[in-house]
Design a protein around this motif. Structure first.
Motif, mmCIF file in Angstrom:
data_model
loop_
_atom_site.group_PDB
_atom_site.id
_atom_site.type_symbol
_atom_site.label_atom_id
_atom_site.label_comp_id
_atom_site.label_asym_id
_atom_site.label_seq_id
_atom_site.Cartn_x
_atom_site.Cartn_y
_atom_site.Cartn_z
ATOM 1 N N PHE A 30 -4.854 16.649 11.075
ATOM 2 C CA PHE A 30 -3.482 16.941 10.662
ATOM 3 C C PHE A 30 -2.811 15.714 10.064
ATOM 4 O O PHE A 30 -2.041 15.813 9.114
ATOM 5 C CB PHE A 30 -2.673 17.466 11.849
ATOM 6 N N SER A 31 -3.116 14.544 10.604
ATOM 7 C CA SER A 31 -2.538 13.315 10.068
ATOM 8 C C SER A 31 -3.004 13.064 8.633
ATOM 9 O O SER A 31 -2.207 12.662 7.769
ATOM 10 C CB SER A 31 -2.920 12.123 10.961
ATOM 11 N N LEU A 32 -4.288 13.301 8.378
ATOM 12 C CA LEU A 32 -4.794 13.167 7.010
ATOM 13 C C LEU A 32 -4.137 14.191 6.082
ATOM 14 O O LEU A 32 -3.868 13.902 4.913
ATOM 15 C CB LEU A 32 -6.313 13.331 6.992
ATOM 16 N N LEU A 33 -3.878 15.388 6.629
ATOM 17 C CA LEU A 33 -3.200 16.425 5.840
ATOM 18 C C LEU A 33 -1.794 15.974 5.460
ATOM 19 O O LEU A 33 -1.352 16.172 4.317
ATOM 20 C CB LEU A 33 -3.144 17.723 6.652
ATOM 21 N N ILE A 34 -1.084 15.346 6.411
ATOM 22 C CA ILE A 34 0.250 14.826 6.098
ATOM 23 C C ILE A 34 0.157 13.781 4.989
ATOM 24 O O ILE A 34 0.953 13.771 4.050
ATOM 25 C CB ILE A 34 0.903 14.221 7.361
ATOM 26 N N GLY A 35 -0.824 12.877 5.118
ATOM 27 C CA GLY A 35 -0.981 11.837 4.108
ATOM 28 C C GLY A 35 -1.228 12.387 2.714
ATOM 29 O O GLY A 35 -0.754 11.840 1.718
ATOM 30 N N GLN A 36 -1.964 13.499 2.633
ATOM 31 C CA GLN A 36 -2.275 14.086 1.341
ATOM 32 C C GLN A 36 -1.127 14.925 0.776
ATOM 33 O O GLN A 36 -0.960 15.014 -0.440
ATOM 34 C CB GLN A 36 -3.528 14.980 1.463
ATOM 35 N N LEU A 37 -0.326 15.542 1.648
ATOM 36 C CA LEU A 37 0.647 16.539 1.195
ATOM 37 C C LEU A 37 2.102 16.122 1.312
ATOM 38 O O LEU A 37 2.971 16.756 0.698
ATOM 39 C CB LEU A 37 0.446 17.848 1.968
ATOM 40 N N ALA A 38 2.407 15.091 2.112
ATOM 41 C CA ALA A 38 3.808 14.754 2.377
ATOM 42 C C ALA A 38 4.587 14.463 1.102
ATOM 43 O O ALA A 38 5.764 14.834 0.983
ATOM 44 C CB ALA A 38 3.891 13.560 3.330
ATOM 45 N N GLU A 39 3.965 13.794 0.142
ATOM 46 C CA GLU A 39 4.680 13.426 -1.073
ATOM 47 C C GLU A 39 4.642 14.524 -2.140
ATOM 48 O O GLU A 39 5.335 14.419 -3.153
ATOM 49 C CB GLU A 39 4.111 12.123 -1.632
ATOM 50 N N SER A 40 3.858 15.575 -1.915
ATOM 51 C CA SER A 40 3.785 16.662 -2.900
ATOM 52 C C SER A 40 4.504 17.918 -2.413
ATOM 53 O O SER A 40 5.403 18.430 -3.085
ATOM 54 C CB SER A 40 2.323 16.982 -3.240
ATOM 55 N N PHE A 74 0.832 -1.202 0.000
ATOM 56 C CA PHE A 74 0.000 0.000 0.000
ATOM 57 C C PHE A 74 0.866 1.250 0.000
ATOM 58 O O PHE A 74 2.058 1.210 0.290
ATOM 59 C CB PHE A 74 -1.016 0.007 1.148
ATOM 60 N N SER A 75 0.242 2.382 -0.351
ATOM 61 C CA SER A 75 0.944 3.651 -0.526
ATOM 62 C C SER A 75 0.933 4.468 0.757
ATOM 63 O O SER A 75 0.282 4.110 1.745
ATOM 64 C CB SER A 75 0.265 4.467 -1.633
ATOM 65 N N THR A 76 1.670 5.597 0.722
ATOM 66 C CA THR A 76 1.670 6.514 1.871
ATOM 67 C C THR A 76 0.273 7.047 2.139
ATOM 68 O O THR A 76 -0.144 7.182 3.290
ATOM 69 C CB THR A 76 2.642 7.686 1.616
ATOM 70 N N LYS A 77 -0.470 7.355 1.071
ATOM 71 C CA LYS A 77 -1.836 7.844 1.244
ATOM 72 C C LYS A 77 -2.710 6.773 1.915
ATOM 73 O O LYS A 77 -3.494 7.072 2.819
ATOM 74 C CB LYS A 77 -2.430 8.244 -0.102
ATOM 75 N N GLU A 78 -2.582 5.521 1.484
ATOM 76 C CA GLU A 78 -3.359 4.440 2.096
ATOM 77 C C GLU A 78 -2.920 4.194 3.537
ATOM 78 O O GLU A 78 -3.743 3.871 4.403
ATOM 79 C CB GLU A 78 -3.230 3.169 1.251
ATOM 80 N N TYR A 79 -1.625 4.380 3.814
ATOM 81 C CA TYR A 79 -1.157 4.295 5.204
ATOM 82 C C TYR A 79 -1.835 5.358 6.067
ATOM 83 O O TYR A 79 -2.200 5.105 7.218
ATOM 84 C CB TYR A 79 0.361 4.461 5.268
ATOM 85 N N SER A 80 -2.026 6.549 5.495
ATOM 86 C CA SER A 80 -2.701 7.606 6.260
ATOM 87 C C SER A 80 -4.143 7.203 6.594
ATOM 88 O O SER A 80 -4.679 7.593 7.631
ATOM 89 C CB SER A 80 -2.676 8.939 5.502
ATOM 90 N N TYR A 81 -4.770 6.398 5.731
ATOM 91 C CA TYR A 81 -6.122 5.924 6.012
ATOM 92 C C TYR A 81 -6.109 4.896 7.149
ATOM 93 O O TYR A 81 -7.042 4.847 7.965
ATOM 94 C CB TYR A 81 -6.746 5.301 4.763
ATOM 95 N N VAL A 82 -5.066 4.072 7.192
ATOM 96 C CA VAL A 82 -4.918 3.110 8.291
ATOM 97 C C VAL A 82 -4.766 3.863 9.618
ATOM 98 O O VAL A 82 -5.409 3.538 10.620
ATOM 99 C CB VAL A 82 -3.704 2.189 8.054
ATOM 100 N N VAL A 83 -3.912 4.874 9.602
ATOM 101 C CA VAL A 83 -3.732 5.708 10.794
ATOM 102 C C VAL A 83 -5.048 6.388 11.169
ATOM 103 O O VAL A 83 -5.439 6.435 12.340
ATOM 104 C CB VAL A 83 -2.630 6.760 10.552
ATOM 105 N N ALA A 84 -5.754 6.892 10.154
ATOM 106 C CA ALA A 84 -7.007 7.609 10.403
ATOM 107 C C ALA A 84 -8.071 6.696 10.999
ATOM 108 O O ALA A 84 -8.902 7.145 11.796
ATOM 109 C CB ALA A 84 -7.518 8.235 9.109
ATOM 110 N N ALA A 85 -8.070 5.406 10.619
ATOM 111 C CA ALA A 85 -9.056 4.474 11.174
ATOM 112 C C ALA A 85 -8.923 4.401 12.685
ATOM 113 O O ALA A 85 -9.927 4.420 13.423
ATOM 114 C CB ALA A 85 -8.869 3.088 10.552
ATOM 115 N N PHE A 86 -7.691 4.328 13.170
ATOM 116 C CA PHE A 86 -7.444 4.344 14.617
ATOM 117 C C PHE A 86 -7.887 5.675 15.213
ATOM 118 O O PHE A 86 -8.560 5.719 16.247
ATOM 119 C CB PHE A 86 -5.954 4.115 14.879
#
Length: 425
Positions: A377-387, A42-54
């Motif tokens: 903020f965690s979702l923001l990192i997931g969306q922006l970290a790679e851009s 899975f990707s960094t964005k999908e990892y952010s979704y795993v984190v967000a689930a918690f």
């Protein structure tokens, strides 16, 4: 039965132990993130979704947990939740992709949300007001101590066995605490090992049982209508993104951006969390120091400590601008120290300004709001970290607490604090 000297400190040590195991379990994901991205695809964005689930589950459940322990009591409530998070933590080892991992992560959030409300409630029951910031500092140190232990333990389990074994072992540890808590915890009025003199000392700094009973069941509507609630809630909302970034994103940042491997991170990655331990403990002593030597009122001493932490927290804003990964770790160490100073003192304020029948619910509600901030903020990192990269995100973290303590100060202006400064004798 034989009395145990200083029993209240043994109780807080037990709370700290439970918090350590709680955070070892939750921090295992961050340490394994890079491995799981490759093994489960899975990707960094999908990892952010795993984190967000918690984070979503934890956010929703905090006030529920607070209400349950106010209703059932700490003995049964905390033990049940600890057993539940142990089962769910072990189930992480059976994940087959990011979606199943996110499901287990969400279940973990539902069960682990009890930790801070339960700890604060234990402090409110077992400590007089003048010692509460110190007690919260010690039990809150468990959050960062768990994060200190997790990289070393999880990396060892990964290299010696597998990522599945890392989840199963770190999850199963919670059963130890569940049993200890159920068999050894009692409220002060019922504990057979508490001496009469210590019981009298504890009660001398609390409202009486009659006063506590007069408050009846906690009322969420009454709690959220107060300025004192929103002062704490907004401060926690702005503080929480830093801690969740530390727990869920620092390992991935140093491995994927700074070029460390997992072994190198295990050697150095514990340092910000050790510094966080020191901040939580020393921050707890700062409040009574200000009361004793500078005649601060109780609540004002908490706010002064939070302001000190907010100034130190600005160091995190420079992480992205330094070339050396070791200097970046040093800046995160200052950030960890200052964040836990803030966290311990603002959590203590819940016990200071709400009665014992409300404190679990009030802390759960402020915790829910704080985790909304962390989740966003965690979702923001997931969306922006790679851009856009991590640098502007870390810069924002450096200023959040300054804004938070400013709002806290404004909302607590005119608060009637009936405490007295501590004696200099």
């Amino acid at each position: 039965m034989k009395h145990i000297k200083g029993l209240r400190w043994w109780i807080i040590a037990l709370v700290c132990f439970g918090t350590i195991l709680n955070y070892i379990s939750r921090n295992s994901l961050g340490v394994l993130a890079d491995t799981l991205k490759h093994n489960l695809g899975f990707s960094t964005k999908e990892y952010s979704y795993v984190v967000a689930a918690f984070q979503v589950a934890y956010t929703i459940m905090q006030p529920v947990c607070g209400y349950i322990i106010d209703f059932l009591g700490l003995k049964v409530g905390f033990a049940l939740f600890a057993a539940a998070w142990s089962v769910v933590g072990m189930l992480h080892g059976f994940a087959t992709g990011w979606m199943s991992l996110a499901f287990f992560r969400g279940m973990l959030g539902l069960t682990e949300a009890v930790a801070i409300p339960a700890g604060v409630k234990a402090v409110s029951e077992w400590f007089p007001k003048q010692e509460r910031s110190v007690a919260v500092g010690y039990f809150n140190a468990g959050t960062s101590m768990g994060a200190v232990i997790a990289p070393v333990l999880v990396a060892w389990l990964l290299y010696k066995h597998s990522w599945q074994a890392a989840f199963i072992v770190t999850g199963a540890l919670g059963f130890i605490f569940s049993g200890l808590w159920f068999f050894f915890y009692r409220a002060p009025k019922d504990h057979p090992n508490l001496s009469d003199s210590e019981r009298a000392y504890i009660l001398s700094g609390q409202e009486s049982i009659a006063e506590s009973n007069a408050h009846g069941k906690p009322s969420i509507k009454t709690i959220v209508k107060t300025r004192r609630f929103w002062g704490i809630a907004i401060t926690r909302f702005l503080a929480e993104p830093a801690w969740q970034t530390f727990n869920f994103w620092i390992p991935l940042y140093f491995i994927s951006v700074r070029g460390m491997n997992l072994k190198e991170f295990a050697i150095f990655g514990w340092m910000p969390f050790f510094a966080a331990d020191m901040g939580g403990i020393l921050g707890g002593y700062l409040s009574p120091f200000l009361m004793k030597h500078f005649n601060f009122k109780l609540v004002n001493s908490r706010i002064a400590g939070i302001a000190t932490g907010a100034v130190l927290m600005t160091s995190v804003g420079f992480v992205g601008y330094v070339e050396s990964p070791y200097l970046a770790i040093a800046l995160f160490c200052i950030g960890g120290f200052s964040h836990q100073m803030i966290s311990g003192l603002v959590n203590t304020m819940t016990a200071d300004v709400f009665n014992t029948r409300e404190v679990g619910t009030a802390n759960g509600l402020t915790g829910m709001i704080s985790w909304i901030g962390g989740l966003s903020f965690s979702l923001l990192i997931g969306q922006l970290a790679e851009s856009v990269g991590y640098t502007p995100l870390f810069a924002a973290l450096g200023m959040f607490d300054v804004v938070g303590v400013t709002i806290l100060f404004l909302l607590y202006r005119g608060y009637q604090d009936n405490s007295t400064a501590m004696s200099k004798n």
